[in-house]
Design a protein around this motif. Sequence first.
Motif, PDB file in Angstrom:
ATOM      1  N   PRO A  79       0.833  -1.207   0.000  1.00  0.00           N
ATOM      2  CA  PRO A  79       0.000   0.000   0.000  1.00  0.00           C
ATOM      3  C   PRO A  79       0.865   1.253   0.000  1.00  0.00           C
ATOM      4  CG  PRO A  79       0.083  -0.963   2.200  1.00  0.00           C
ATOM      5  CD  PRO A  79       0.834  -1.900   1.296  1.00  0.00           C
ATOM      6  N   ILE A  80       0.301   2.373  -0.399  1.00  0.00           N
ATOM      7  CA  ILE A  80       1.063   3.632  -0.300  1.00  0.00           C
ATOM      8  C   ILE A  80       0.475   4.554   0.774  1.00  0.00           C
ATOM      9  CG2 ILE A  80       2.108   3.649  -2.603  1.00  0.00           C
ATOM     10  CD1 ILE A  80      -0.167   5.598  -3.416  1.00  0.00           C
ATOM     11  N   ASP A  81      -0.462   4.016   1.563  1.00  0.00           N
ATOM     12  CA  ASP A  81      -0.977   4.835   2.660  1.00  0.00           C
ATOM     13  C   ASP A  81      -0.341   4.440   3.990  1.00  0.00           C
ATOM     14  OD1 ASP A  81      -2.178   2.406   2.981  1.00  0.00           O
ATOM     15  OD2 ASP A  81      -4.227   3.177   3.191  1.00  0.00           O
ATOM     16  N   ASP A  82       0.778   3.732   3.897  1.00  0.00           N
ATOM     17  CA  ASP A  82       1.553   3.388   5.092  1.00  0.00           C
ATOM     18  C   ASP A  82       2.971   3.106   4.593  1.00  0.00           C
ATOM     19  OD1 ASP A  82       2.231   2.800   7.683  1.00  0.00           O
ATOM     20  OD2 ASP A  82       0.887   1.088   7.907  1.00  0.00           O
ATOM     21  N   ALA A  83       3.900   2.879   5.485  1.00  0.00           N
ATOM     22  CA  ALA A  83       5.288   2.693   5.051  1.00  0.00           C
ATOM     23  C   ALA A  83       6.062   1.897   6.080  1.00  0.00           C
ATOM     24  CB  ALA A  83       5.964   4.056   4.836  1.00  0.00           C
ATOM     25  N   GLY A  84       7.204   1.373   5.634  1.00  0.00           N
ATOM     26  CA  GLY A  84       8.129   0.682   6.534  1.00  0.00           C
ATOM     27  C   GLY A  84       7.737  -0.772   6.750  1.00  0.00           C
ATOM     28  N   GLU A  85       8.258  -1.333   7.826  1.00  0.00           N
ATOM     29  CA  GLU A  85       8.060  -2.766   8.046  1.00  0.00           C
ATOM     30  C   GLU A  85       6.603  -3.129   8.339  1.00  0.00           C
ATOM     31  OE1 GLU A  85      11.458  -5.267   9.270  1.00  0.00           O
ATOM     32  OE2 GLU A  85      11.771  -3.579  10.621  1.00  0.00           O
ATOM     33  N   ALA A  86       5.794  -2.141   8.670  1.00  0.00           N
ATOM     34  CA  ALA A  86       4.369  -2.393   8.921  1.00  0.00           C
ATOM     35  C   ALA A  86       3.670  -2.956   7.683  1.00  0.00           C
ATOM     36  CB  ALA A  86       3.682  -1.097   9.354  1.00  0.00           C
ATOM     37  N   ILE A  87       4.226  -2.698   6.520  1.00  0.00           N
ATOM     38  CA  ILE A  87       3.557  -3.153   5.287  1.00  0.00           C
ATOM     39  C   ILE A  87       4.343  -4.266   4.588  1.00  0.00           C
ATOM     40  CG2 ILE A  87       2.285  -1.009   4.877  1.00  0.00           C
ATOM     41  CD1 ILE A  87       4.509  -0.314   2.789  1.00  0.00           C
ATOM     42  N   LYS A  88       5.192  -4.943   5.322  1.00  0.00           N
ATOM     43  CA  LYS A  88       6.039  -5.995   4.735  1.00  0.00           C
ATOM     44  C   LYS A  88       5.208  -6.997   3.932  1.00  0.00           C
ATOM     45  CE  LYS A  88       9.107  -7.450   7.839  1.00  0.00           C
ATOM     46  NZ  LYS A  88      10.492  -7.062   7.620  1.00  0.00           N
ATOM     47  N   ASP A  89       5.644  -7.291   2.719  1.00  0.00           N
ATOM     48  CA  ASP A  89       5.002  -8.335   1.917  1.00  0.00           C
ATOM     49  C   ASP A  89       5.750  -9.649   2.197  1.00  0.00           C
ATOM     50  OD1 ASP A  89       3.470  -9.536  -0.314  1.00  0.00           O
ATOM     51  OD2 ASP A  89       5.439  -9.644  -1.251  1.00  0.00           O
ATOM     52  N   PRO A  90       5.025 -10.697   2.626  1.00  0.00           N
ATOM     53  CA  PRO A  90       5.729 -11.931   3.028  1.00  0.00           C
ATOM     54  C   PRO A  90       6.600 -12.517   1.910  1.00  0.00           C
ATOM     55  CG  PRO A  90       3.422 -12.011   3.691  1.00  0.00           C
ATOM     56  CD  PRO A  90       3.576 -10.777   2.860  1.00  0.00           C
ATOM     57  N   ALA A  91       6.131 -12.476   0.676  1.00  0.00           N
ATOM     58  CA  ALA A  91       6.902 -13.090  -0.419  1.00  0.00           C
ATOM     59  C   ALA A  91       8.183 -12.289  -0.682  1.00  0.00           C
ATOM     60  CB  ALA A  91       6.052 -13.166  -1.680  1.00  0.00           C
ATOM     61  N   PHE A  92       8.080 -10.953  -0.674  1.00  0.00           N
ATOM     62  CA  PHE A  92       9.276 -10.125  -0.895  1.00  0.00           C
ATOM     63  C   PHE A  92      10.251 -10.309   0.270  1.00  0.00           C
ATOM     64  CE2 PHE A  92      11.612  -6.060  -0.581  1.00  0.00           C
ATOM     65  CZ  PHE A  92      12.228  -6.070  -1.827  1.00  0.00           C
ATOM     66  N   SER A  93       9.713 -10.333   1.480  1.00  0.00           N
ATOM     67  CA  SER A  93      10.550 -10.506   2.666  1.00  0.00           C
ATOM     68  C   SER A  93      11.293 -11.849   2.611  1.00  0.00           C
ATOM     69  CB  SER A  93       9.663 -10.424   3.915  1.00  0.00           C
ATOM     70  OG  SER A  93      10.363 -10.857   5.037  1.00  0.00           O
ATOM     71  N   GLU A  94      10.591 -12.884   2.181  1.00  0.00           N
ATOM     72  CA  GLU A  94      11.210 -14.217   2.102  1.00  0.00           C
ATOM     73  C   GLU A  94      12.355 -14.204   1.091  1.00  0.00           C
ATOM     74  OE1 GLU A  94      12.275 -17.941   0.794  1.00  0.00           O
ATOM     75  OE2 GLU A  94      10.932 -16.847  -0.517  1.00  0.00           O
ATOM     76  N   LYS A  95      12.152 -13.496  -0.032  1.00  0.00           N
ATOM     77  CA  LYS A  95      13.218 -13.424  -1.045  1.00  0.00           C
ATOM     78  C   LYS A  95      14.415 -12.632  -0.522  1.00  0.00           C
ATOM     79  CE  LYS A  95       9.928 -13.986  -4.685  1.00  0.00           C
ATOM     80  NZ  LYS A  95       9.045 -13.369  -5.662  1.00  0.00           N
ATOM     81  N   MET A  96      14.154 -11.582   0.222  1.00  0.00           N
ATOM     82  CA  MET A  96      15.265 -10.796   0.778  1.00  0.00           C
ATOM     83  C   MET A  96      16.014 -11.606   1.847  1.00  0.00           C
ATOM     84  SD  MET A  96      15.276  -8.107  -1.028  1.00  0.00           S
ATOM     85  CE  MET A  96      14.639  -9.173  -2.331  1.00  0.00           C
ATOM     86  N   ASN A  97      15.275 -12.413   2.603  1.00  0.00           N
ATOM     87  CA  ASN A  97      15.914 -13.296   3.581  1.00  0.00           C
ATOM     88  C   ASN A  97      16.821 -14.297   2.904  1.00  0.00           C
ATOM     89  OD1 ASN A  97      15.592 -13.011   6.350  1.00  0.00           O
ATOM     90  ND2 ASN A  97      13.445 -13.640   6.237  1.00  0.00           N
ATOM     91  N   ARG A  98      16.338 -14.845   1.800  1.00  0.00           N
ATOM     92  CA  ARG A  98      17.085 -15.888   1.084  1.00  0.00           C
ATOM     93  C   ARG A  98      18.280 -15.314   0.320  1.00  0.00           C
ATOM     94  NH1 ARG A  98      15.057 -18.648  -4.261  1.00  0.00           N
ATOM     95  NH2 ARG A  98      16.964 -19.804  -4.662  1.00  0.00           N
ATOM     96  N   ALA A  99      18.186 -14.036  -0.055  1.00  0.00           N
ATOM     97  CA  ALA A  99      19.215 -13.424  -0.914  1.00  0.00           C
ATOM     98  C   ALA A  99      20.572 -13.378  -0.218  1.00  0.00           C
ATOM     99  CB  ALA A  99      18.783 -12.018  -1.305  1.00  0.00           C
ATOM    100  N   ASP A 100      21.620 -13.588  -1.009  1.00  0.00           N
ATOM    101  CA  ASP A 100      22.990 -13.353  -0.544  1.00  0.00           C
ATOM    102  C   ASP A 100      23.492 -12.014  -1.055  1.00  0.00           C
ATOM    103  OD1 ASP A 100      23.623 -16.005   0.712  1.00  0.00           O
ATOM    104  OD2 ASP A 100      23.003 -16.667  -1.273  1.00  0.00           O
ATOM    105  N   ALA A 101      22.905 -11.538  -2.123  1.00  0.00           N
ATOM    106  CA  ALA A 101      23.276 -10.241  -2.702  1.00  0.00           C
ATOM    107  C   ALA A 101      22.083  -9.750  -3.520  1.00  0.00           C
ATOM    108  CB  ALA A 101      24.497 -10.379  -3.601  1.00  0.00           C
TER     109      ALA A 101
END
Length: 189
Positions: free
Chosen positions: A52-74
């Motif tokens: 959403p663009i009516d909020d910001a930061g970790e409050a709006i974390k998308d689980p799929a994007f977060s999982e990819k960032m967790n898995r990423a090495d770079a």
Amino acid sequence: MAEDRPLFIPVILGTTRQGRMSAHAARLMHEEVAKRSNVETELIDIAKVPLPIDDAGEAIKDPAFSEKMNRADALVLVSPEYNHAYSGLLKHVLDSCLEEYIHKAVGIVGVSAGVFGGTRGIQSLLPVMRELGLVNIFWDVNFSSVQDVFDESGKLKDQAFLPRIDKFLQELIWMAKTLRHGREHIPAE
Ligand SMILES: Cc1cc2nc3c(=O)[nH]c(=O)nc-3n(C[C@H](O)[C@H](O)[C@H](O)COP(=O)(O)O)c2cc1C
């Protein structure tokens, strides 16, 4: 050995603009990362990360994007230059995670219509990378006058980019391996 398992290096297309030329650069970077042995990759289009663009930061974390960032090495960030800075929506998406990025490598690909190859946008992204805990490599790729670099179908016209991309990825992979070793073997205290 654990150190032999593939690195995961996603490429993030950092704009949602209709007709974005950065999509050609991101596709090329994704193809070049995919050619590397023992590296897995994915092209992440920020237009498809449902935030959403009516909020910001970790409050709006998308689980799929977060999982990819967790898995990423770079990460490879493809960053168009907008008014001498980076795209606001790229930062909005990056801001949705934090711990996921810590002690991971990042390389930035600047894209601009002008002759500076997105360098002003890259320079303004560097303090953001630092605050996110990402470690920026000392090479960039700069697509200046991007309208002359790719044809209408997105095919690369200027082959001189390939050795530059190669050098950039070589450094990114070295940094990704080094930081993974550090994350897994050296206590951060
Ligand atoms: C809001 C906006 C601001 C821009 N500012 C700059 C700029 O400061 N310098 C520049 O070289 N190009 C600028 N451009 C052109 C983009 O760099 C150009 O469109 C390039 O292809 C990368 O962006 P794109 O992926 O949206 O196409 C701007 C474009 C937009 C939409």
